[in-house]
Design an enzyme around this catalytic site. Structure first.
Site, short mmCIF file in Angstrom:
data_model
loop_
_atom_site.label_atom_id
_atom_site.label_comp_id
_atom_site.label_asym_id
_atom_site.label_seq_id
_atom_site.Cartn_x
_atom_site.Cartn_y
_atom_site.Cartn_z
N LYS A 35 3.19 11.74 21.62
CA LYS A 35 3.46 12.23 20.25
C LYS A 35 2.14 12.26 19.48
O LYS A 35 1.34 11.32 19.58
CB LYS A 35 4.48 11.34 19.53
CG LYS A 35 4.76 11.81 18.11
CD LYS A 35 6.02 11.20 17.53
CE LYS A 35 5.90 9.77 17.11
NZ LYS A 35 4.84 9.49 16.11
N GLU A 69 9.08 13.26 9.30
CA GLU A 69 9.22 11.93 8.68
C GLU A 69 9.16 12.02 7.16
O GLU A 69 8.19 12.56 6.59
CB GLU A 69 8.12 10.98 9.21
CG GLU A 69 8.22 9.59 8.57
CD GLU A 69 7.45 8.51 9.31
OE1 GLU A 69 6.90 8.78 10.39
OE2 GLU A 69 7.40 7.38 8.77
N GLU A 116 0.35 13.06 15.65
CA GLU A 116 0.55 13.25 14.21
C GLU A 116 -0.27 14.43 13.71
O GLU A 116 -1.46 14.55 14.03
CB GLU A 116 0.15 11.98 13.45
CG GLU A 116 1.10 10.83 13.70
CD GLU A 116 0.88 9.65 12.77
OE1 GLU A 116 0.16 9.77 11.76
OE2 GLU A 116 1.44 8.59 13.08
O1 KIV Z 1 5.27 4.93 15.34
C1 KIV Z 1 6.48 5.18 15.21
O2 KIV Z 1 7.34 4.33 15.43
C2 KIV Z 1 6.84 6.52 14.78
C3 KIV Z 1 8.28 6.79 14.44
C4 KIV Z 1 8.80 5.96 13.36
C5 KIV Z 1 8.55 8.23 14.24
O3 KIV Z 1 6.02 7.37 14.71
#
Ligand code: KIV
Length: 262
Positions: A111, A180, A113
């Site tokens: 993931k 988010e 950002e």
């Molecule tokens: O780091 C995390 O837990 C996240 C989620 C809350 C989306 O990015």
């Protein structure tokens, strides 16, 4: 579900995707049989597990260690790991190196950002065979430039910019986009505009799925309840009760009992 293609399948069937954070083997073991589609090894581990005030201290090594533990606990679950702060800003080669480390530790994707200024890196990772989940709206790694943990995308300009970012992520090949803390209406608009599923956290019910921090939904953070979190269990109370009972039993000479001795 342990490939990202099943995210698309679930979305096509209109089934909501359930994502929850996991950072360690014992909770992953408990989640292995739960009706959860995906475990997110979030860099929120820094705050939740290590007591830091933000997520910026996450390193590839630390995230790989948490990912390895989660993969041991839930080997059949889809696991996505967060790319730590700044790892996508050092160019594609460095990003591939970091993502490769997380994949070798057991992640099935990463993931990332934001997208402004690193859409090409997202595309390069995807073309390198690394599934990428995007993350827009409140970006915890940018907390000091956005002025705190605040709702994002308020106002027409900010909303339009977020919609553009979401489309750019989709064009770059992201298989899903976390939204988010943005207004519900904007999340609905973005979710409708994308073919890939959006995963909401503080973004309303119209996303393709939802994600929450495990410790928040289980009520382990007794003193922390942002508006978007629902507590589905009173974990802190159960925890304290167990430890209090144990301490009392030891203090009263009631533990160990006869059957607990060799
Ligand atoms: O780091 C995390 O837990 C996240 C989620 C809350 C989306 O990015």
């Amino acid at each position: 579900m342990n490939t990202v293609s099943e995210f698309a399948a679930a979305h096509a069937e209109g089934r909501k995707i359930v994502v929850v954070t996991a950072y360690d083997a014992w909770s992953a073991r408990l989640l292995a049989d739960a009706p959860v589609d995906c475990l997110l090894v979030g860099d929120s581990a820094l705050m939740v597990m290590h007591g830091e005030r933000d997520t910026l201290g996450a390193t590839v090594e630390l995230m790989a260690m948490h990912t390895r533990a989660v993969a041991r606990g839930a080997p059949d679950k889809l696991i996505i790991a967060d790319m730590p702060f700044l790892t996508v800003r050092k160019g594609s080669a460095a990003a591939v190196e970091a993502a490769g480390e997380l994949m070798r530790a057991g992640a099935h994707g990463v993931k990332i950002e934001g997208v402004r200024g690193h859409g090409d890196v997202v595309r390069h990772l995807v073309e390198s065979g690394i599934p990428v989940m995007g993350h827009l709206g409140l970006l915890p790694q940018s907390v000091y430039s956005i002025g705190g943990y605040k709702v994002q995308g308020k106002g027409t300009e900010a909303a339009n910019a977020l919609l553009r970012d979401a489309k750019e992520l989709e064009r770059a090949g992201a298989f899903s986009v976390v939204l988010e803390c943005i207004p519900r209406k904007l999340a609905t608009r973005i979710s409708k505009a994308l073919r890939v599923p959006t995963i909401g956290i503080g973004a309303g019910p119209d996303c393709g799925g939802q994600v929450l921090v495990l410790h928040d939904l289980l009520g382990f953070n007794a003193h922390f309840q942002p508006r978007h979190v629902r507590r589905f269990a009173e974990g802190a109370a159960v925890f304290r009760e167990g430890v209090d009972d144990y301490a009392r039993a030891v203090q009263r000479g009631q533990f160990p009992g006869g059957r607990e001795c060799f």
